[in-house]
Design a protein around this motif. Structure first.
Motif, mmCIF file in Angstrom:
data_model
loop_
_atom_site.group_PDB
_atom_site.id
_atom_site.type_symbol
_atom_site.label_atom_id
_atom_site.label_comp_id
_atom_site.label_asym_id
_atom_site.label_seq_id
_atom_site.Cartn_x
_atom_site.Cartn_y
_atom_site.Cartn_z
ATOM 1 N N ASN A 102 78.169 152.538 -45.242
ATOM 2 C CA ASN A 102 76.873 151.907 -44.962
ATOM 3 C C ASN A 102 75.758 153.071 -45.483
ATOM 4 O O ASN A 102 74.730 152.627 -46.333
ATOM 5 C CB ASN A 102 76.247 152.124 -43.398
ATOM 6 C CG ASN A 102 75.084 151.556 -43.265
ATOM 7 O OD1 ASN A 102 74.376 150.903 -43.953
ATOM 8 N ND2 ASN A 102 74.641 151.966 -42.092
ATOM 9 N N HIS A 135 70.514 153.166 -46.580
ATOM 10 C CA HIS A 135 71.671 152.256 -45.736
ATOM 11 C C HIS A 135 71.679 151.080 -46.429
ATOM 12 O O HIS A 135 70.634 150.116 -46.566
ATOM 13 C CB HIS A 135 71.637 152.175 -44.254
ATOM 14 C CG HIS A 135 71.564 153.828 -43.828
ATOM 15 N ND1 HIS A 135 70.387 154.587 -43.556
ATOM 16 C CD2 HIS A 135 72.447 154.412 -43.302
ATOM 17 C CE1 HIS A 135 70.701 155.471 -43.080
ATOM 18 N NE2 HIS A 135 72.087 155.726 -42.842
ATOM 19 N N ARG A 137 73.011 148.525 -44.604
ATOM 20 C CA ARG A 137 73.051 147.303 -43.736
ATOM 21 C C ARG A 137 71.920 147.320 -43.021
ATOM 22 O O ARG A 137 71.030 148.131 -42.975
ATOM 23 C CB ARG A 137 74.070 147.823 -42.585
ATOM 24 C CG ARG A 137 75.713 147.752 -43.130
ATOM 25 C CD ARG A 137 76.848 148.206 -42.175
ATOM 26 N NE ARG A 137 78.010 148.143 -42.785
ATOM 27 C CZ ARG A 137 78.726 147.116 -43.046
ATOM 28 N NH1 ARG A 137 78.261 145.923 -42.566
ATOM 29 N NH2 ARG A 137 79.999 146.853 -43.451
#
Length: 195
Positions: A102, A135, A137
């Motif tokens: 991530n 990140h 996500r």
């Protein structure tokens, strides 16, 4: 004239065959250097191939996609190859993720023919460093990538970095490249995660 053309053609074919192994070795070395760049490894005082083989432990295959697995200072890093389109030609690179699949550890971009001083800036550390710690996500855990946007614009549900001023199409190309390539790596990125 015909004889000269035939002789030159034969010579070119022989030279091309003789240089093929050296060309392949140079292509491999360039790839290794780019992967090390994504891992933020300084190989200026060492043999890059040796450093690469010390750090990169494995290559995983997901369909047609490859994922390189490295051990960097005791931590696992996953390196994903990227390819896309800029303003004048192809762009590409490597994205290094932390073990959580991530957090972006580092990126290394390349280009075929972007405009010097504008789109070509994707290779510069000032642009690349913006991705570190971002990140891929969203809050719900879905893979959404990182948006590359002009200052003042905001991406809903995505972390973002600043686009290169004057290089809108190349910046968009980087953003699209990340989004499309991460979609292709979803099987790997979601492996071990609850759906």
């Amino acid at each position: 004239m015909t004889v000269v053309v035939i002789i030159v053609a034969v010579l070119l074919a022989v030279v091309s065959q003789a240089l093929a192994p050296k060309q392949q070795a140079n292509i491999l070395l360039d790839k290794q250097k780019q992967i090390l760049g994504a891992l933020k490894v300084d190989f200026s005082q060492a043999d890059p191939a040796e450093v690469y083989y010390t750090l990169v432990q494995d290559t995983l295959t997901y369909g047609e996609q490859e994922v390189y697995v490295a051990n960097l200072k005791g931590a696992t890093k996953y390196i994903l190859p990227l390819s896309g389109k800029g303003l004048w030609g192809g762009i590409g690179g490597y994205l290094a993720l932390d073990e959580d699949k991530n957090t972006i550890y580092g990126v290394n971009f390349n280009h075929e023919s972007e405009t010097p001083g504008l789109g070509a800036k994707i290779v510069e550390p000032e642009f690349r460093s913006q991705f570190e710690g971002k990140h891929i996500r969203n809050a719900e855990g879905a893979v959404v990538s990182v948006a590359v946007l002009k200052a003042g614009k905001h991406a809903e549900g995505q972390e973002q970095v600043d686009a290169i001023s004057g290089a809108t199409i190349t910046s968009s190309g980087v953003s699209t490249m990340l989004e499309v390539n991460l979609e292709e790596y979803k099987e790997f990125l979601n492996e071990g995660k609850e759906e």
